[in-house]
Design a protein around this motif. Sequence first.
Motif, PDB file in Angstrom:
ATOM      1  N   HIS A 195      94.311 -14.439  33.234  1.00  0.00           N
ATOM      2  CA  HIS A 195      94.840 -15.649  32.613  1.00  0.00           C
ATOM      3  C   HIS A 195      96.115 -15.380  31.819  1.00  0.00           C
ATOM      4  O   HIS A 195      97.053 -16.171  31.851  1.00  0.00           O
ATOM      5  CB  HIS A 195      93.791 -16.261  31.676  1.00  0.00           C
ATOM      6  CG  HIS A 195      92.548 -16.693  32.392  1.00  0.00           C
ATOM      7  ND1 HIS A 195      91.455 -17.219  31.750  1.00  0.00           N
ATOM      8  CD2 HIS A 195      92.226 -16.679  33.716  1.00  0.00           C
ATOM      9  CE1 HIS A 195      90.506 -17.501  32.627  1.00  0.00           C
ATOM     10  NE2 HIS A 195      90.957 -17.178  33.825  1.00  0.00           N
ATOM     11  N   ASP A 234      84.551 -17.604  41.553  1.00  0.00           N
ATOM     12  CA  ASP A 234      84.906 -18.557  40.500  1.00  0.00           C
ATOM     13  C   ASP A 234      86.380 -18.455  40.123  1.00  0.00           C
ATOM     14  O   ASP A 234      87.068 -19.475  39.953  1.00  0.00           O
ATOM     15  CB  ASP A 234      84.048 -18.316  39.259  1.00  0.00           C
ATOM     16  CG  ASP A 234      82.615 -18.785  39.440  1.00  0.00           C
ATOM     17  OD1 ASP A 234      82.359 -19.589  40.349  1.00  0.00           O
ATOM     18  OD2 ASP A 234      81.746 -18.336  38.660  1.00  0.00           O
ATOM     19  N   GLN A 235      86.875 -17.238  39.982  1.00  0.00           N
ATOM     20  CA  GLN A 235      88.259 -17.070  39.568  1.00  0.00           C
ATOM     21  C   GLN A 235      89.228 -17.468  40.681  1.00  0.00           C
ATOM     22  O   GLN A 235      90.318 -17.989  40.407  1.00  0.00           O
ATOM     23  CB  GLN A 235      88.504 -15.629  39.116  1.00  0.00           C
ATOM     24  CG  GLN A 235      87.783 -15.274  37.829  1.00  0.00           C
ATOM     25  CD  GLN A 235      88.158 -16.195  36.682  1.00  0.00           C
ATOM     26  OE1 GLN A 235      89.333 -16.319  36.331  1.00  0.00           O
ATOM     27  NE2 GLN A 235      87.166 -16.844  36.084  1.00  0.00           N
ATOM     28  N   ARG A 277      89.241 -21.168  40.543  1.00  0.00           N
ATOM     29  CA  ARG A 277      89.942 -21.605  39.332  1.00  0.00           C
ATOM     30  C   ARG A 277      91.452 -21.667  39.544  1.00  0.00           C
ATOM     31  O   ARG A 277      92.141 -22.519  38.980  1.00  0.00           O
ATOM     32  CB  ARG A 277      89.622 -20.653  38.179  1.00  0.00           C
ATOM     33  CG  ARG A 277      90.186 -21.068  36.827  1.00  0.00           C
ATOM     34  CD  ARG A 277      89.995 -19.963  35.820  1.00  0.00           C
ATOM     35  NE  ARG A 277      90.352 -20.394  34.496  1.00  0.00           N
ATOM     36  CZ  ARG A 277      91.580 -20.455  34.018  1.00  0.00           C
ATOM     37  NH1 ARG A 277      92.604 -20.130  34.821  1.00  0.00           N
ATOM     38  NH2 ARG A 277      91.823 -20.842  32.784  1.00  0.00           N
ATOM     39  N   GLU A 278      91.964 -20.737  40.338  1.00  0.00           N
ATOM     40  CA  GLU A 278      93.403 -20.665  40.562  1.00  0.00           C
ATOM     41  C   GLU A 278      93.882 -21.589  41.675  1.00  0.00           C
ATOM     42  O   GLU A 278      95.082 -21.665  41.944  1.00  0.00           O
ATOM     43  CB  GLU A 278      93.804 -19.223  40.887  1.00  0.00           C
ATOM     44  CG  GLU A 278      93.547 -18.234  39.757  1.00  0.00           C
ATOM     45  CD  GLU A 278      94.242 -18.637  38.479  1.00  0.00           C
ATOM     46  OE1 GLU A 278      95.440 -19.000  38.539  1.00  0.00           O
ATOM     47  OE2 GLU A 278      93.601 -18.599  37.405  1.00  0.00           O
ATOM     48  N   VAL A 326      92.908 -27.885  40.449  1.00  0.00           N
ATOM     49  CA  VAL A 326      91.769 -27.699  39.551  1.00  0.00           C
ATOM     50  C   VAL A 326      92.173 -28.163  38.153  1.00  0.00           C
ATOM     51  O   VAL A 326      93.157 -27.675  37.590  1.00  0.00           O
ATOM     52  CB  VAL A 326      91.321 -26.227  39.516  1.00  0.00           C
ATOM     53  CG1 VAL A 326      90.231 -26.019  38.461  1.00  0.00           C
ATOM     54  CG2 VAL A 326      90.817 -25.805  40.890  1.00  0.00           C
ATOM     55  N   GLU A 376      87.404 -28.359  34.708  1.00  0.00           N
ATOM     56  CA  GLU A 376      86.757 -27.607  35.783  1.00  0.00           C
ATOM     57  C   GLU A 376      87.052 -26.121  35.658  1.00  0.00           C
ATOM     58  O   GLU A 376      86.176 -25.272  35.875  1.00  0.00           O
ATOM     59  CB  GLU A 376      87.224 -28.120  37.142  1.00  0.00           C
ATOM     60  CG  GLU A 376      86.514 -27.467  38.321  1.00  0.00           C
ATOM     61  CD  GLU A 376      86.965 -28.022  39.654  1.00  0.00           C
ATOM     62  OE1 GLU A 376      86.447 -27.554  40.676  1.00  0.00           O
ATOM     63  OE2 GLU A 376      87.828 -28.923  39.664  1.00  0.00           O
ATOM     64  N   ALA A 377      88.278 -25.791  35.282  1.00  0.00           N
ATOM     65  CA  ALA A 377      88.649 -24.385  35.099  1.00  0.00           C
ATOM     66  C   ALA A 377      87.823 -23.751  33.988  1.00  0.00           C
ATOM     67  O   ALA A 377      87.345 -22.619  34.121  1.00  0.00           O
ATOM     68  CB  ALA A 377      90.136 -24.273  34.783  1.00  0.00           C
ATOM     69  N   ASP A 380      85.133 -20.624  34.200  1.00  0.00           N
ATOM     70  CA  ASP A 380      85.207 -19.455  33.330  1.00  0.00           C
ATOM     71  C   ASP A 380      83.874 -19.181  32.644  1.00  0.00           C
ATOM     72  O   ASP A 380      83.447 -18.034  32.500  1.00  0.00           O
ATOM     73  CB  ASP A 380      86.288 -19.650  32.258  1.00  0.00           C
ATOM     74  CG  ASP A 380      87.694 -19.405  32.796  1.00  0.00           C
ATOM     75  OD1 ASP A 380      87.818 -18.729  33.841  1.00  0.00           O
ATOM     76  OD2 ASP A 380      88.651 -19.876  32.176  1.00  0.00           O
TER      77      ASP A 380
END
Length: 221
Positions: A80, A133-134, A137-138, A142, A146-147, A151
């Motif tokens: 991040h 998940d990561q 997330r990217e 998103v 939701e991000a 996390d």
Amino acid sequence: MDDVARARDAAREALANVEPERLRETLDDRLVDAAVTPGVLSLVTARALDPEVDLEEVVDRAAGVQLIYEGLRLTRWLAHEEPWATAATRESDIDADMDVLAADVLVSRGFSLLAHTGAAAAAVEVVRAFGRDQTEREAEGVDPAEAAALDRNLEVDALELAVVAGTTAVGGDPPAELLEYARELAADCDREFPPPGRALPETTADRIADISDRAVSATDR
């Protein structure tokens, strides 16, 4: 020795032979003040299910859970913040590189501690879930809520792994209700666990024992 100190000392001891010294110091700095909720939950779970268990036979599992969580938590932060992209000096750039290496060592050492236990498969799944998940997330589109939820899955997965490690240490598998309780414990964690003095509610051991007793009773019917 209380569970917080026991879990922290075991995690630090597992890294005592890491070289070079600067890397070992980076690792130790992360653990010395870390919230050790996952490691503590492993110990609490084992003792709640078997009050006579020798915790010295469980501490390596607790350390493994803690190290995997710390490594993935550091990886999440690196992904991040991308500190190497904003490094103003050569020294800060080296620090960022050291953090990348530290994250890898934490996860791999955690795996080595759980590799020959009943928690090995669960540990692998935690890392796979984190990667999914990561990646999600990217993805484009998103939204922030939701991000944040993606996390927070790491804290949920870490506590689920903790109860698996604790339960398998005394010769069983966690019932579904115990895994659900682990998710409840993680529900209020916003990408970090409480300070060490408030690692878990005082009723945690009683809840785990009660869940286990009911699961056994249901099986015996």
